[in-house]
Scaffold this motif. Structure first.
Motif, PDB file in Angstrom:
ATOM      1  N   GLY A 144       0.991  -1.454  -0.006  1.00  0.00           N
ATOM      2  CA  GLY A 144       0.016   0.045   0.190  1.00  0.00           C
ATOM      3  C   GLY A 144       0.760   1.222   0.157  1.00  0.00           C
ATOM      4  O   GLY A 144       0.118   2.323  -0.216  1.00  0.00           O
ATOM      5  N   HIS A 145       2.193   1.145   0.189  1.00  0.00           N
ATOM      6  CA  HIS A 145       3.110   2.511   0.364  1.00  0.00           C
ATOM      7  C   HIS A 145       4.281   2.257  -0.255  1.00  0.00           C
ATOM      8  O   HIS A 145       4.941   1.155  -0.343  1.00  0.00           O
ATOM      9  CB  HIS A 145       3.108   2.680   1.801  1.00  0.00           C
ATOM     10  N   THR A 164       5.360   7.570  -3.909  1.00  0.00           N
ATOM     11  CA  THR A 164       4.578   7.003  -5.601  1.00  0.00           C
ATOM     12  C   THR A 164       3.748   7.920  -5.997  1.00  0.00           C
ATOM     13  O   THR A 164       3.008   8.415  -5.194  1.00  0.00           O
ATOM     14  CB  THR A 164       4.261   5.538  -5.680  1.00  0.00           C
ATOM     15  N   ILE A 165       3.579   8.392  -7.293  1.00  0.00           N
ATOM     16  CA  ILE A 165       2.811   9.186  -7.668  1.00  0.00           C
ATOM     17  C   ILE A 165       1.426   8.339  -8.592  1.00  0.00           C
ATOM     18  O   ILE A 165       0.449   8.813  -8.743  1.00  0.00           O
ATOM     19  CB  ILE A 165       3.131  10.085  -8.696  1.00  0.00           C
ATOM     20  N   ASP A 166       1.578   6.849  -8.533  1.00  0.00           N
ATOM     21  CA  ASP A 166       0.306   6.361  -8.891  1.00  0.00           C
ATOM     22  C   ASP A 166       0.331   4.858  -7.974  1.00  0.00           C
ATOM     23  O   ASP A 166      -0.111   5.057  -6.864  1.00  0.00           O
ATOM     24  CB  ASP A 166       0.377   5.955 -10.285  1.00  0.00           C
ATOM     25  N   ASP A 167       0.812   4.020  -8.546  1.00  0.00           N
ATOM     26  CA  ASP A 167       0.768   2.610  -7.684  1.00  0.00           C
ATOM     27  C   ASP A 167       2.056   2.596  -6.707  1.00  0.00           C
ATOM     28  O   ASP A 167       3.047   3.020  -6.772  1.00  0.00           O
ATOM     29  CB  ASP A 167       0.803   1.432  -8.863  1.00  0.00           C
ATOM     30  N   GLU A 171       1.774  -3.027  -4.952  1.00  0.00           N
ATOM     31  CA  GLU A 171       0.702  -3.246  -5.716  1.00  0.00           C
ATOM     32  C   GLU A 171       1.132  -3.470  -7.342  1.00  0.00           C
ATOM     33  O   GLU A 171       0.529  -4.273  -7.949  1.00  0.00           O
ATOM     34  CB  GLU A 171       0.061  -1.869  -5.737  1.00  0.00           C
ATOM     35  N   GLY A 207      10.527   4.783 -14.416  1.00  0.00           N
ATOM     36  CA  GLY A 207       9.524   5.917 -14.214  1.00  0.00           C
ATOM     37  C   GLY A 207      10.026   7.027 -13.620  1.00  0.00           C
ATOM     38  O   GLY A 207      11.083   6.937 -12.585  1.00  0.00           O
ATOM     39  N   SER A 230       2.999   2.917 -12.978  1.00  0.00           N
ATOM     40  CA  SER A 230       1.989   2.974 -13.970  1.00  0.00           C
ATOM     41  C   SER A 230       2.621   2.373 -15.354  1.00  0.00           C
ATOM     42  O   SER A 230       2.212   1.730 -15.946  1.00  0.00           O
ATOM     43  CB  SER A 230       1.112   4.118 -13.990  1.00  0.00           C
ATOM     44  N   GLY A 231       3.662   3.270 -15.905  1.00  0.00           N
ATOM     45  CA  GLY A 231       4.218   3.126 -17.241  1.00  0.00           C
ATOM     46  C   GLY A 231       4.737   1.670 -17.138  1.00  0.00           C
ATOM     47  O   GLY A 231       4.783   0.940 -18.403  1.00  0.00           O
ATOM     48  N   LYS A 233       4.044  -1.126 -15.590  1.00  0.00           N
ATOM     49  CA  LYS A 233       2.862  -2.115 -15.648  1.00  0.00           C
ATOM     50  C   LYS A 233       2.350  -2.034 -17.126  1.00  0.00           C
ATOM     51  O   LYS A 233       2.352  -3.035 -17.668  1.00  0.00           O
ATOM     52  CB  LYS A 233       1.846  -1.412 -14.718  1.00  0.00           C
TER      53      LYS A 233
ATOM     54  N   GLY B  41      -2.856  -1.316 -17.783  1.00  0.00           N
ATOM     55  CA  GLY B  41      -2.088  -0.681 -18.892  1.00  0.00           C
ATOM     56  C   GLY B  41      -2.708  -0.116 -20.041  1.00  0.00           C
ATOM     57  O   GLY B  41      -2.321   0.484 -20.800  1.00  0.00           O
ATOM     58  N   THR B  45      -5.172   5.073 -15.475  1.00  0.00           N
ATOM     59  CA  THR B  45      -4.725   6.005 -14.608  1.00  0.00           C
ATOM     60  C   THR B  45      -4.395   7.476 -15.188  1.00  0.00           C
ATOM     61  O   THR B  45      -4.747   8.447 -14.771  1.00  0.00           O
ATOM     62  CB  THR B  45      -3.043   5.754 -14.065  1.00  0.00           C
ATOM     63  N   GLN B  49      -6.029  10.851 -14.373  1.00  0.00           N
ATOM     64  CA  GLN B  49      -5.055  12.083 -14.000  1.00  0.00           C
ATOM     65  C   GLN B  49      -5.716  13.342 -14.864  1.00  0.00           C
ATOM     66  O   GLN B  49      -5.764  14.351 -14.418  1.00  0.00           O
ATOM     67  CB  GLN B  49      -3.888  11.715 -14.204  1.00  0.00           C
ATOM     68  N   ALA B  60      -1.934  14.887  -6.203  1.00  0.00           N
ATOM     69  CA  ALA B  60      -1.631  13.884  -7.128  1.00  0.00           C
ATOM     70  C   ALA B  60      -2.526  12.839  -7.190  1.00  0.00           C
ATOM     71  O   ALA B  60      -3.263  12.285  -6.001  1.00  0.00           O
ATOM     72  CB  ALA B  60      -0.368  13.199  -6.559  1.00  0.00           C
ATOM     73  N   ILE B  61      -2.927  12.356  -8.097  1.00  0.00           N
ATOM     74  CA  ILE B  61      -3.993  11.199  -8.234  1.00  0.00           C
ATOM     75  C   ILE B  61      -3.289   9.741  -8.295  1.00  0.00           C
ATOM     76  O   ILE B  61      -2.717   9.235  -9.075  1.00  0.00           O
ATOM     77  CB  ILE B  61      -4.768  11.296  -9.512  1.00  0.00           C
ATOM     78  N   THR B  62      -2.977   9.302  -6.997  1.00  0.00           N
ATOM     79  CA  THR B  62      -2.250   8.036  -6.489  1.00  0.00           C
ATOM     80  C   THR B  62      -3.379   7.145  -6.598  1.00  0.00           C
ATOM     81  O   THR B  62      -4.441   7.351  -6.607  1.00  0.00           O
ATOM     82  CB  THR B  62      -1.773   7.942  -5.352  1.00  0.00           C
ATOM     83  N   SER B  63      -2.730   5.658  -6.823  1.00  0.00           N
ATOM     84  CA  SER B  63      -3.719   4.724  -7.004  1.00  0.00           C
ATOM     85  C   SER B  63      -4.656   4.201  -5.831  1.00  0.00           C
ATOM     86  O   SER B  63      -4.332   4.488  -4.696  1.00  0.00           O
ATOM     87  CB  SER B  63      -2.887   3.575  -7.321  1.00  0.00           C
ATOM     88  N   THR B  65      -6.239   1.647  -5.306  1.00  0.00           N
ATOM     89  CA  THR B  65      -6.218   0.085  -5.192  1.00  0.00           C
ATOM     90  C   THR B  65      -6.106  -0.301  -3.684  1.00  0.00           C
ATOM     91  O   THR B  65      -7.301  -0.839  -3.186  1.00  0.00           O
ATOM     92  CB  THR B  65      -5.282  -0.539  -5.756  1.00  0.00           C
ATOM     93  N   PHE B  66      -5.151   0.325  -2.927  1.00  0.00           N
ATOM     94  CA  PHE B  66      -5.150  -0.251  -1.639  1.00  0.00           C
ATOM     95  C   PHE B  66      -6.325   0.121  -0.735  1.00  0.00           C
ATOM     96  O   PHE B  66      -6.576  -0.746   0.036  1.00  0.00           O
ATOM     97  CB  PHE B  66      -3.612   0.135  -1.135  1.00  0.00           C
ATOM     98  N   ASP B 147       9.781   5.157 -21.953  1.00  0.00           N
ATOM     99  CA  ASP B 147       8.404   5.572 -21.223  1.00  0.00           C
ATOM    100  C   ASP B 147       7.395   6.499 -22.125  1.00  0.00           C
ATOM    101  O   ASP B 147       6.155   6.202 -22.031  1.00  0.00           O
ATOM    102  CB  ASP B 147       8.747   6.651 -19.858  1.00  0.00           C
TER     103      ASP B 147
END
Lengths: 357, 170
Positions: A144-145, A164-167, A171, A207, A230-231, A233, B41, B45, B49, B60-63, B65-66, B147
């Motif tokens: 989660g972190h 992290t700015i996404d996952d 995760e 990333g 994210s990229g 993934k 993918g 996301t 965003q 920031a738009i973090t996931s 999921t958790f 990327d």
């Protein structure tokens, strides 16, 4: 109070953990996990986790008291994870802790889960000697972190350097494991597959590592110490599908190894960079991904090369547990921090700046 | 509840996905629900965003999921955004436990993997599906280190309920 005896309760995810410490001495460390119940779903199901906490709370508490060979009377304070975490799961621990505090009249501290991962480093059992450290940093990597922190004072001033700015890293492991059909939880299965694969077989992106993201030390880009998975993934998903389209067998071990290399590389590179640029001379690793072999090896290598000390506590203290909550609680009591008002509630998105509520 | 709007487009690159997200953001009002579908993918996301930026949200738009749901508050008096990952939710009950109805008063709600559960939130919603075409390279690729590689997406939008009648995203 210099060596307070503190009971710590952790229920932020799928582990019901209760630990007891006296100062920096670990007296009890009991954990019950509902992980097996989540495997079929490929992730923690909050409802199931919360129910399991309800069932496990008392047995785990009793086991912890028995292990420490004390009674609730002998305890000076209670600490409980208030957040961040799953709302329903947190609520069980917070309610249970409040009930114990009311029944025993002991002070209660609602504490931050992430800071507790750092607090565990203060236990003698963690193997760290933090007394000689000038500036402590912490790298937390879990399902989660993913955070890099600078600890100016454990109980009053922890600074977030990057995240992290996404996952979260763990995760990304879970999601990639799903892509290559490896099962759950992703961390251990990918680590195992990676050991039989070639980490150079595929080149996956690191990333936020481009010059425009990094900037320079004097003019840092806003994502200099941040991660993005994210990229990565998406790249793994592209790598996988070209084999599927051709009806070929997916080289899962090579993809696992190459993915793991990308994650470990970018995490350790940025963590060591953040440490170097903030005069951090010792890093404490915490969170479940601390069990990952490549992350451990690469971090050890790179901290050594940079002349930075490293502590990786025993893995059962890195994953979620109650001992870390108790450890932080003991430091809060020792520093004379005021206990929480019993009116506090669980905060699923608690910020790292809020060490105790 | 019937289909009242259909829209589909090719999004040749990341900028197009962002522009599409901005166009959607411009149409939104409090109480709107977006059910967002797409493989890992596919660009969920990136879309979310972009949507957040379009709404003027700076965080920031973090996931999600958790923690299952993240609440992003607008810095001024614009719409808030609630970002939900319903992948691990067992049904409508669990979604209900997030108390999204209350949030809908001043927010838009994006539910990833919400098909089959999130329809219960409202009588009008946008169903957005992002699809990545399969790789069609002549040879197997092993270098994915860039990327910024631009890859095309297809987006399929279906509006349900009177709210989306006569609206257009083009």
């Amino acid at each position: 109070m210099k060596h307070p005896t503190v009971l710590g309760i952790e229920t932020s995810c799928d582990e019901t953990g209760i630990g007891i410490v006296a100062g920096t001495n670990l007296l009890a460390h009991q954990v019950a996990s509902s992980m097996d119940e989540h495997v079929a779903f490929g992730g923690v199901i909050p409802e199931i986790a919360a129910r399991a906490h309800v069932t496990e709370f008392l047995p785990v508490l009793e086991a912890a008291l028995e292990e420490a060979n004390i009674t609730l009377d002998d305890i000076d304070a209670i600490a409980v994870t208030a957040g961040p975490g799953l709302a329903g799961a947190l609520m069980v621990g917070v309610s249970g802790a409040k009930a114990l505090a009311l029944a025993t009249g002991k002070p209660l501290y609602g504490i931050n889960h992430l800071i507790a991962h750092i607090g565990v480093g203060y236990l003698d059992a963690s193997g760290a000697d933090l007394t000689r450290v000038n500036q402590l940093g912490a790298l937390l990597v879990s399902g989660g972190h993913s955070e890099m922190l600078k600890i100016n004072s454990l109980t009053s001033d922890v600074e977030l350097l990057g995240g992290t700015i996404d996952d979260a890293a763990g995760e990304a492991y879970d999601k990639v494991a799903r892509l290559i059909g490896a099962g759950y939880p992703g961390g251990p299965v990918i680590d195992k597959m990676a050991s039989q694969g070639d980490g150079r077989a595929f080149k996956f992106p690191r990333g936020l590592s481009a010059p425009k993201n990094m900037g320079t030390r004097d003019a840092p880009g806003k994502d200099r110490y941040n991660w993005s998975f994210s990229g990565l993934k998406t790249a793994v998903s592209r790598a996988v599908e070209q084999f599927k389209i051709r009806d070929m067998e997916i080289p899962a071990n090579d993809i696992a190894a190459s993915f793991q290399e990308a994650v470990a590389d970018v995490i350790t590179k940025k963590a060591v960079l953040a440490a170097t640029e903030h005069d951090i001379d010792h890093i404490l690793l915490g969170g479940g991904v601390a069990a990952n072999s490549r992350l451990r090896n690469l971090l050890t290598e790179r901290t050594q090369a940079a002349g930075i000390g490293l502590t990786i506590p025993p893995i059962n203290l890195c994953t979620d547990n109650g001992a870390m909550v108790a450890a932080l609680g003991a430091q809060l009591v020792a520093d004379g921090i005021v206990p929480s008002d019993l009116g506090f509630s669980a905060d699923p998105t608690q910020q790292v700046s809020i060490i105790s509520v | 509840m019937g289909v009242t709007m259909n829209y589909s487009a090719q999004l040749p690159d990341l900028a197009a996905t962002e522009n599409f997200a901005l166009a959607v953001a411009n149409q939104l009002q409090a109480g709107d629900v977006i059910i967002l579908t797409g493989e890992l993918g596919a660009g969920k996301t990136t879309f979310t965003q972009g949507l957040a930026r379009g709404l003027g949200i700076t965080a920031a738009i973090t996931s999600p999921t958790f923690v299952l749901a993240r609440h992003h508050t607008h810095p001024a008096d614009g719409l808030n955004l609630v970002h939900v990952d319903a992948y691990r939710m067992s049904g409508e009950d669990e979604l209900a436990s997030l108390d999204l109805e209350t949030a809908l008063e001043d927010s838009v709600v994006v539910v990833e993997w919400g098909r089959g559960t999130a329809e219960a939130l409202t009588d009008a919603y946008l169903d957005i599906e992002l699809q990545r075409p399969g790789a069609v390279t002549d040879e197997l690729v092993t270098d994915f280190s860039d990327d910024d590689v631009e890859e095309s997406r297809t987006v399929l939008v279906t509006g349900y309920g009177p709210r989306w009648e006569g609206s257009s995203l083009a």
